[in-house]
Design a protein around this motif. Structure first.
Motif, PDB file in Angstrom:
ATOM      1  N   VAL A 107       0.871  -1.175   0.000  1.00  9.81           N
ATOM      2  CA  VAL A 107       0.000   0.000   0.000  1.00  9.81           C
ATOM      3  C   VAL A 107       0.902   1.218   0.000  1.00  9.81           C
ATOM      4  CG1 VAL A 107      -1.812   1.263   1.185  1.00  9.81           C
ATOM      5  CG2 VAL A 107      -1.784  -1.243   1.263  1.00  9.81           C
ATOM      6  N   GLN A 108       0.768   2.039  -1.030  1.00  9.51           N
ATOM      7  CA  GLN A 108       1.668   3.173  -1.211  1.00  9.51           C
ATOM      8  C   GLN A 108       0.879   4.448  -1.484  1.00  9.51           C
ATOM      9  OE1 GLN A 108       4.744   1.821  -0.109  1.00  9.51           O
ATOM     10  NE2 GLN A 108       5.672   2.978  -1.787  1.00  9.51           N
ATOM     11  N   PRO A 109       1.353   5.585  -1.013  1.00  4.54           N
ATOM     12  CA  PRO A 109       0.683   6.854  -1.331  1.00  4.54           C
ATOM     13  C   PRO A 109       1.028   7.306  -2.752  1.00  4.54           C
ATOM     14  CG  PRO A 109       2.582   7.251   0.065  1.00  4.54           C
ATOM     15  CD  PRO A 109       2.444   5.770  -0.043  1.00  4.54           C
ATOM     16  N   VAL A 110       0.140   8.085  -3.323  1.00  2.00           N
ATOM     17  CA  VAL A 110       0.390   8.687  -4.634  1.00  2.00           C
ATOM     18  C   VAL A 110       1.682   9.486  -4.589  1.00  2.00           C
ATOM     19  CG1 VAL A 110      -0.425  10.429  -6.278  1.00  2.00           C
ATOM     20  CG2 VAL A 110      -2.028   8.785  -5.316  1.00  2.00           C
ATOM     21  N   GLY A 111       2.484   9.335  -5.618  1.00  3.93           N
ATOM     22  CA  GLY A 111       3.726  10.086  -5.702  1.00  3.93           C
ATOM     23  C   GLY A 111       4.936   9.402  -5.096  1.00  3.93           C
TER      24      GLY A 111
END
Lengths: 114, 113
Positions: free
Chosen positions: A12-16
């Motif tokens: 799970v990764q944040p945008v950017g």
């Protein structure tokens, strides 16, 4: 016997943020390596293809890249993830030089970009 | 690009019944392959049929290929609950970079006890 390992299994990764998915094959040499992406309820989209070290072919223009630093290692990367990069990423290999045999898939990496 | 297209998109049957899935493709092929995917897992190869073959069997699986109609079918006989999965057809396709397999969107099969 040949085996294929893919990791991480979930991410799970944040945008950017950056991305690195790794795939390694054991028990064979000079495999043809593939990265596919599967969006929810969709078929498989071929992303990258490699016939040898340093040889990468891109099938779909996007913000993803692939590298093959070693014979049996295939890495999928991104410098800045987009929401649309979410999906199930599958690495696969096949060993025949005629390119007509079956593919052997890893267990996949599920990426969620928030 | 996706070349194979499976039909139906979803299929629900009871144990013991036969399941038939169809695949259509657009360009000439060297072979056609069928794969199975359990939910959240990688794909597993089931069977490969070459362009000069018309029918092939493997256990409870029967695959046919009609190159004149550019279509294939996968028949699973005497289905079991464990056959519940998505099934994909794949065709080889030559691109500028070499041969790769193009997959359809799959048929989701549900086998109920």
């Amino acid at each position: 016997s040949q085996t294929i390992h893919q990791w991480p299994a979930t991410l799970v990764q944040p945008v950017g943020s950056p991305l690195s998915l790794e795939c390694t094959v054991e028990g064979t040499s000079n495999p043809n390596l593939y990265w596919y992406r599967q969006a929810a309820g969709r078929g498989l989209q071929l992303l990258f293809y490699s016939v040898g070290i340093g040889q990468i072919s891109s099938e779909v223009p996007q913000n993803l890249s692939a590298s093959r630093p070693q014979d049996r290692q295939f890495i999928l990367s991104s410098k800045k993830l987009l929401l649309s990069d979410s999906g199930f990423y599958l690495c696969a290999w096949r060993g025949d030089s005629t390119y007509t045999g079956e593919l052997f898939f890893g267990e996949g990496s599920r990426l969620t970009v928030l | 690009s996706q070349q194979g297209e499976e039909d139906p998109q979803a299929l629900s049957i009871q144990e013991g019944e036969n399941a038939t899935m169809n695949c259509s493709y657009k360009t000439s092929i060297n072979n056609l392959q069928w794969y199975r995917q359990n939910s959240g897992r990688g794909l597993v190869h089931l069977i490969l049929i070459r362009s000069n073959e018309r029918e092939k069997h493997s256990g409870r699986l029967r695959v046919t290929l009609d190159t004149s109609k550019k279509s294939s079918s996968l028949l699973i006989t005497a289905s079991r609950a464990a056959d519940t999965a998505s099934y994909f057809c794949a065709t080889d396709a030559h691109s500028n970079s070499g041969y790769a397999l193009n997959f359809g969107k799959g048929t989701s099969l549900l086998v109920t006890p």
